[in-house]
Enzyme design. Structure first.
Site, short mmCIF file in Angstrom:
data_model
loop_
_atom_site.label_atom_id
_atom_site.label_comp_id
_atom_site.label_asym_id
_atom_site.label_seq_id
_atom_site.Cartn_x
_atom_site.Cartn_y
_atom_site.Cartn_z
CE LYS A 139 -2.35 -0.65 3.76
NZ LYS A 139 -1.74 -0.06 4.80
NE ARG B 284 -4.51 -0.01 9.64
CZ ARG B 284 -3.38 0.47 9.14
NH1 ARG B 284 -3.31 1.70 8.72
NH2 ARG B 284 -2.32 -0.29 9.07
NE ARG C 8 7.10 -3.34 6.25
CZ ARG C 8 5.88 -2.80 6.12
NH1 ARG C 8 5.35 -2.63 4.93
NH2 ARG C 8 5.20 -2.46 7.18
NE ARG D 239 6.07 0.15 10.34
CZ ARG D 239 4.90 0.29 9.71
NH1 ARG D 239 4.89 0.80 8.49
NH2 ARG D 239 3.78 -0.08 10.26
NE ARG E 122 1.42 -3.53 11.63
CZ ARG E 122 2.36 -3.42 10.72
NH1 ARG E 122 3.47 -4.13 10.80
NH2 ARG E 122 2.23 -2.59 9.72
P1 AMP Z 1 0.72 1.56 8.88
O1 AMP Z 1 1.97 2.33 8.70
O2 AMP Z 1 -0.38 2.00 7.96
O3 AMP Z 1 0.92 0.07 8.83
O4 AMP Z 1 0.17 1.89 10.36
C1 AMP Z 1 0.95 1.60 11.52
C2 AMP Z 1 0.07 1.58 12.77
O5 AMP Z 1 -0.54 2.87 12.96
C3 AMP Z 1 -1.11 0.62 12.74
O6 AMP Z 1 -0.74 -0.70 13.08
C4 AMP Z 1 -2.04 1.26 13.76
O7 AMP Z 1 -1.60 1.00 15.08
C5 AMP Z 1 -1.84 2.74 13.49
N1 AMP Z 1 -2.81 3.21 12.45
C6 AMP Z 1 -2.51 3.64 11.20
N2 AMP Z 1 -3.62 3.98 10.53
C7 AMP Z 1 -4.66 3.76 11.37
C8 AMP Z 1 -6.07 3.90 11.26
N3 AMP Z 1 -6.66 4.32 10.13
N4 AMP Z 1 -6.82 3.57 12.35
C9 AMP Z 1 -6.26 3.16 13.49
N5 AMP Z 1 -4.95 2.98 13.66
C10 AMP Z 1 -4.14 3.26 12.61
#
Ligand code: AMP
Length: 209
Positions: free
Chosen positions: A13, A86, A123, A156, A167
């Site tokens: 993504k 999400r 990753r 990360r 996740r």
């Molecule tokens: P990502 O970089 O998109 O994988 O997001 C990393 C983390 O940020 C996720 O595992 C959530 O803990 C938090 N997060 C990101 N976007 C959202 C969202 N739309 N709603 C809730 N938590 C989010």
């Protein structure tokens, strides 16, 4: 044009959002990046987000929706959302905020569960330019260094095997239902995600044109 990229963590993504936003002249808005930035800056939002992120859980809807709607209100051009919405509540809040038309299209990148876990737990990402690497399938030429900019690579905190698994569970439970939400309103575009970065990008661009 107001687009959303839907897909599990590890579906590509972030990589696609960046490239597509550039190709289409859209602003790339990543909720995960906004949370990580707040965490780095040590703000209250950052501290709160960290406590959820490190467990692989979603940050509460109320906080997340407010952060994204504020960011959207700052721009007056098209955008590409990455990592938001999400949950169903987030998707509905977004449509409501964008008046009756809501977003134009949601692009869903489909990748199998096994492949997602494999990608996430190997990753590594460049600290400077965020280019992604995989220890096994696409390692950097020099260990620990980015091929593109020479920056330092890091893993990360939420990409460890255990958190990655959590996740994915959260994704299948809370986020996957959004595929039907956008399908039912005739806004879903689906693309096969187990292809090269270039191929996935070209396929999405074809679907959009
Ligand atoms: P990502 O970089 O998109 O994988 O997001 C990393 C983390 O940020 C996720 O595992 C959530 O803990 C938090 N997060 C990101 N976007 C959202 C969202 N739309 N709603 C809730 N938590 C989010």
């Amino acid at each position: 044009m107001r687009l959303i990229l839907l897909g599990a963590p590890g579906s590509g993504k972030g990589t696609q959002a960046e490239r597509l936003a550039e190709a289409k002249g859209l602003v790339h808005i990543s909720s995960g990046d906004l949370f990580r930035k707040a965490e780095k800056e040590g703000t209250e939002l950052g501290k709160l987000a960290k406590s959820y992120m490190e467990k692989g859980l979603l940050v509460p809807d109320e906080v997340t929706i407010k952060m994204i709607l504020e960011r959207i209100s700052e721009i007056d051009q098209g955008f590409m959302l990455d990592g938001f919405p999400r949950t169903l509540e987030q998707a509905q809040a977004l449509d409501k905020a964008l008046n009756k038309d809501g977003i134009d299209k949601a692009i869903y990148i489909d990748v199998s569960r096994e492949e997602l876990l494999r990608r996430l737990s190997g990753r590594w990402i460049c600290k400077q330019c965020q280019a992604p690497y995989h220890m096994v399938s696409s390692p950097p030429k020099i260990a620990g260094r980015c091929d593109v900019c020479g920056g330092e690579l890091y893993q990360r905190a939420d990409d460890t095997r255990e958190t990655a698994q959590k996740r994915l569970e959260v994704y299948f439970e809370q986020t996957a239902p959004l595929i039907d939400y956008y399908k039912e309103s005739g806004r879903l575009l689906e693309v096969e995600g187990e292809r090269s970065i270039e191929e996935v990008k070209e396929n999405i661009l074809k679907l959009l044109s």
